[in-house]
Design an enzyme around this catalytic site. Structure first.
Site, PDB file in Angstrom:
ATOM      1  N   ASP A  44      69.349  63.108  23.657  1.00 51.17           N
ATOM      2  CA  ASP A  44      70.245  63.128  24.815  1.00 51.17           C
ATOM      3  C   ASP A  44      71.581  63.707  24.341  1.00 51.17           C
ATOM      4  O   ASP A  44      71.685  64.214  23.230  1.00 51.17           O
ATOM      5  CB  ASP A  44      70.431  61.710  25.359  1.00 51.17           C
ATOM      6  CG  ASP A  44      71.263  60.869  24.417  1.00 51.17           C
ATOM      7  OD1 ASP A  44      71.151  61.089  23.195  1.00 51.17           O
ATOM      8  OD2 ASP A  44      72.040  60.032  24.879  1.00 51.17           O
ATOM      9  N   TYR A 102      63.736  63.671  27.876  1.00 53.72           N
ATOM     10  CA  TYR A 102      64.516  62.613  27.244  1.00 53.72           C
ATOM     11  C   TYR A 102      63.952  61.229  27.572  1.00 53.72           C
ATOM     12  O   TYR A 102      63.709  60.403  26.679  1.00 53.72           O
ATOM     13  CB  TYR A 102      65.990  62.659  27.669  1.00 53.72           C
ATOM     14  CG  TYR A 102      66.642  61.330  27.408  1.00 53.72           C
ATOM     15  CD1 TYR A 102      66.980  60.959  26.111  1.00 53.72           C
ATOM     16  CD2 TYR A 102      66.805  60.390  28.424  1.00 53.72           C
ATOM     17  CE1 TYR A 102      67.497  59.701  25.838  1.00 53.72           C
ATOM     18  CE2 TYR A 102      67.314  59.137  28.160  1.00 53.72           C
ATOM     19  CZ  TYR A 102      67.657  58.792  26.872  1.00 53.72           C
ATOM     20  OH  TYR A 102      68.139  57.552  26.600  1.00 53.72           O
ATOM     21  N   GLU A 115      66.812  53.287  31.672  1.00 55.87           N
ATOM     22  CA  GLU A 115      66.923  54.685  31.236  1.00 55.87           C
ATOM     23  C   GLU A 115      67.243  55.607  32.409  1.00 55.87           C
ATOM     24  O   GLU A 115      68.013  56.550  32.272  1.00 55.87           O
ATOM     25  CB  GLU A 115      65.637  55.136  30.527  1.00 55.87           C
ATOM     26  CG  GLU A 115      65.453  54.541  29.138  1.00 55.87           C
ATOM     27  CD  GLU A 115      66.599  54.885  28.193  1.00 55.87           C
ATOM     28  OE1 GLU A 115      67.311  55.869  28.423  1.00 55.87           O
ATOM     29  OE2 GLU A 115      66.777  54.140  27.211  1.00 55.87           O
TER      30      GLU A 115
END
Length: 358
Positions: A153, A135, A52
């Site tokens: 996102d 996020y 991520e």
DNA sequence: GAGGCGTGGGT
DNA sequence: TACCCAAGCCT
């Protein structure tokens, strides 16, 4: 595309958008090194976290080789927490946004020292780790820990803005879009849902030329119904990028070149680099030279685009005739510069200098 | 809230 | 080509 796996029936309360998107994902999910096949056990939190962070503002194809090298070298939080700063920064070189690497290392050390080597499993606690924002906290909570989280996102913003035909320009529309995303996020399989939205956004509901005829949620899409989904989301106009100038200095001594580590914060912070003065509106030429030697200013320049300005840099070379230890920095073998871990802008410069010098 | 912060790919 | 932009975070 991963193998189809048997799935338990979804609750009846699941809205049509989530149901249709998850059905599509079950059949079409991309197979990625950090991802578990849809409907299977959650993947390793370390790998989810790392992926991520690497994927922040960075495309899958760019991340993949970095992720493979990184996990082979540092497979766990503990391994990363024990790593040398310089090794970590070199491993990140070329990926950009170097604060991510600094935060990743700081985060690994916080996790090792304060969380028993385990990533926290709630959004609120994840949010306290360096480099994890709204996020990423939501994505990790949903993907690694199976929690219901609203993951927003740029992909989700685009999909949701089109789905609901939201005309308000970004970034003002963010609260509206998040509320809309909340409405379509299912109670179960929020992690798969988030990843399905990513796959949809990157492959079908693309910024330009969306492939609506392949879209599994076209029937729910108000933007499609209105006829011009590619115009959404509306975005505020952005500023023009100014041009800045500088000089990079190639100081040679006995087959080696002088490199210096940049200050920990700011542009390219913590990275190894050629000596250079500040980058300004006008060309500084030899003003910021690292040593008082006979510099030769070359005709060739290096141009590089950063997020908020365009750089045009002159190249100067010179020879160091005194003892190598009498100047700050690291003397790096010119033959081995590829392994120095230089940011792209300096790799351009060293490639140019090696061409010039033959 | 707005600006600083990289890079490579796509059109 | 010269843009635009991508799985954002931090101050």
């Amino acid at each position: 595309m991963s193998a189809k796996v048997p799935l338990s029936p979804l609750p009846q309360r699941l809205p049509g958008v989530a149901r249709d998107l998850l059905d599509w994902y079950d059949a079409n999910a991309r197979s990625l090194p950090w991802r578990a096949p849809p409907g299977t056990a959650a993947p390793d939190p370390y790998r989810v976290w790392l992926s991520e962070v690497m994927l922040q503002q960075t495309q899958v194809a760019t991340v993949r080789p970095y992720f493979e090298r990184w996990t082979a070298r540092w497979p766990t939080f503990a391994a990363l927490a024990a790593a040398e700063d310089a090794e970590v920064m070199a491993a990140w070189a070329g990926l950009g946004y170097y604060a991510r690497a600094r935060n990743l290392l700081a985060g690994a050390r916080v996790i090792a020292a304060q969380h028993g080597g385990q990533l926290p499993d709630t959004e609120a606690m994840l949010r306290t780790i360096p480099g994890i924002g709204d996020y990423t906290a939501a994505a990790i909570a949903a993907i690694a820990f199976g929690r219901r989280a609203v993951v927003v996102d740029a992909n989700v913003e685009r999909v949701v803005a089109r789905l609901f035909a939201i005309q308000t320009p970004l970034p003002a529309a963010k609260p509206l879009i998040r509320a809309a995303a909340d409405r379509v996020t299912p109670e179960e399989r929020a992690g798969d849902f988030a990843q399905a939205m990513m796959d949809l956004g990157s492959g079908i509901c693309t910024t330009r030329g969306p492939r609506c005829l392949l879209c599994p949620i076209r029937a729910h899409c108000e933007g499609f119904a209105q006829g011009a989904p590619e115009r959404l989301p509306v975005k505020a106009a952005k500023r023009v990028r100014p041009v800045r100038h500088g000089t990079m200095f190639w100081l040679e001594c006995d087959g080696r070149v002088l490199l210096r580590r940049r200050p920990a914060k700011g542009l390219l912070g913590g990275m190894l680099a050629l000596p250079t003065g500040p980058w300004a509106d006008t060309a500084p030429l030899l003003d910021d030279a690292p040593a008082d030697v006979a510099w030769r200013l070359h005709d060739e320049t290096v141009a590089h685009g950063f997020t908020h300005f365009e750089l045009v840099c002159a190249l100067a070379s010179g020879g160091w005739r005194r003892h190598p230890d009498t100047i700050d920095g690291e003397w790096w073998p010119i033959d081995a510069l590829d392994s120095a871990g230089l940011p792209a802008v300096f790799r351009k410069a060293t490639d140019a200098m090696r061409r010039i010098c033959g």
